[in-house]
Motif scaffolding. Sequence first.
Motif, PDB file in Angstrom:
ATOM      1  N   UNK A   1      -2.768  25.167  26.621  1.00 22.88           N
ATOM      2  CA  UNK A   1      -3.885  25.360  25.691  1.00 22.88           C
ATOM      3  C   UNK A   1      -4.877  26.585  26.122  1.00 22.88           C
ATOM      4  N   UNK A   2      -4.804  26.860  27.495  1.00 25.11           N
ATOM      5  CA  UNK A   2      -5.719  27.816  28.246  1.00 25.11           C
ATOM      6  C   UNK A   2      -7.007  27.941  27.875  1.00 25.11           C
ATOM      7  N   UNK A   3      -7.434  28.822  27.355  1.00 27.45           N
ATOM      8  CA  UNK A   3      -8.941  29.139  26.813  1.00 27.45           C
ATOM      9  C   UNK A   3      -9.190  29.316  25.363  1.00 27.45           C
ATOM     10  N   UNK A   4      -8.153  28.858  24.864  1.00 23.02           N
ATOM     11  CA  UNK A   4      -7.946  28.577  23.312  1.00 23.02           C
ATOM     12  C   UNK A   4      -8.172  27.187  22.535  1.00 23.02           C
ATOM     13  N   UNK A   5      -7.822  26.151  23.442  1.00 26.35           N
ATOM     14  CA  UNK A   5      -7.903  25.034  23.053  1.00 26.35           C
ATOM     15  C   UNK A   5      -6.797  24.131  22.478  1.00 26.35           C
ATOM     16  N   UNK A   6      -5.915  24.706  21.986  1.00 23.25           N
ATOM     17  CA  UNK A   6      -4.820  23.850  21.559  1.00 23.25           C
ATOM     18  C   UNK A   6      -3.603  24.732  21.721  1.00 23.25           C
ATOM     19  N   UNK A   7      -2.207  24.070  21.922  1.00 24.11           N
ATOM     20  CA  UNK A   7      -0.996  24.823  22.122  1.00 24.11           C
ATOM     21  C   UNK A   7      -0.659  25.821  21.022  1.00 24.11           C
ATOM     22  N   UNK A   8      -0.917  25.021  19.857  1.00 21.66           N
ATOM     23  CA  UNK A   8      -0.425  25.795  18.564  1.00 21.66           C
ATOM     24  C   UNK A   8      -1.221  26.906  18.418  1.00 21.66           C
TER      25      UNK A   8
END
Length: 452
Positions: free
Chosen positions: A174-181
């Motif tokens: 998820x990094x700094x975006x919050x979700x894998x997708x």
Amino acid sequence: MPMTRSKSIALTTNIIFLFLITFFIGRNPTKSVQSVIYEPRFLFIVGFVIFSLVFNMWRQGKNFSLIEYLLFRVKNFKFTTITAFIAMASLSAFLSPLPIIAWMGHDSAQFGTLAFFLSMGVAFFFAKSEIDSKYYIIPLSCCVLTMTALAVLESIGFRPLEQWVTSPRMIYPAATIGLRQHLGGWFAIMTLQPIFFYRRLGKDVWFYIWIISGFLGAALCTTSAATIGILIGLIFWIFAEHRNSRRVPFIAFCFFIICCLCAPILTNYISSRINNPDNTYKSYTSTTTLKTRLILWKAAAEGTYRKPILGWGSQTFPIFLPEILPERDLFNLYRLELGLPSNAPIRRHMMGYEYKNEGKWVYFNIQYIEPHNIFLSELYSRGIPATLLFIASLINILRRYNKRHLTRYTAAFIPYLFYLTFWFYLIPVTPMYFALLGIAHKEMMKDAEVEN
């Protein structure tokens, strides 16, 4: 030619904004994605647009008094399809059954009409900054490299950001975006940008750092829409280079496919060897997601039919979905999402629903923020007139571009556009796309002037 002071300020502001909108994580006891990622980055977008507005007013109007400058701007105002779209979209939000949500967005996503207008402002001010795109290459390459490093660490079971952001429903990487997708959408934006940024430059080490990092990061996300979008972009790149008989695009195409096939398997193998948790990667052969999308698209089409002129308002979809969609289709949608048999009993209960599992009723409350198709989302949210005006505005812009570099431009920007046919706008992702559109617009207009 040395950079002027005003351009230096604009470049510094733009680069700081790009890093903050990509990597900033706030502090909040809940550690939820909305509180530590969405909310602070929304404020950064607001701050950037306000600062850029004030800065450009100062730069353009420093030889005028405030009254003279305002009169000058009013006199030179032109009513275009873009201003008509803004007017119609604003009217749609004001007259929505839920105007607060229409303007500010749903709590889970926070990308309402205001965030969309602010993203348009981001594109506008990046285009107005008149900074050559070469100054963005190293900062953006570092963004992609850093994001890929985080994705690799999370894919092999490490959680470097867990002390700042976590959620039981978070799917890694998820990094700094919050979700894998959603991270897949970010890589759909960034991976093929070097094709455009290097259209007049020789390929150097930063080109390969940027594009190879992007390939690896996108492969680890296993987001079908992002993967297919990148493959489509690579095909456009192959067409752009076929007259020059260059093999780099074809090699890149093959390399990306190898990454998609091997990277998830390799990271799971490494994580098991070091006793870290495995990631649950999505299978590209799964059809469940497409089946749920078809039901959501049907609901959006029905919503557009019921309110064709002004729509329902941005991100009101989860509130009105049970009203728009027949109960049979709604329950089939939930069965697909939960992996239940097609005849599994479901009933309404309190503010949500229940399904029967081994004789017991289990409560759930699934919300679909958008129809997961940006074109249907625009129709549902803002109505047919605003959507047509928006499309007309895009066509008017594209008609002014230099045809020589249009294929490379398409290769760089079509992956995220394809991704959006199955997903939706997001605070930590979409403003980056608008910023890059602004940079590309300035460059394409400059190329068109040179050509003429």
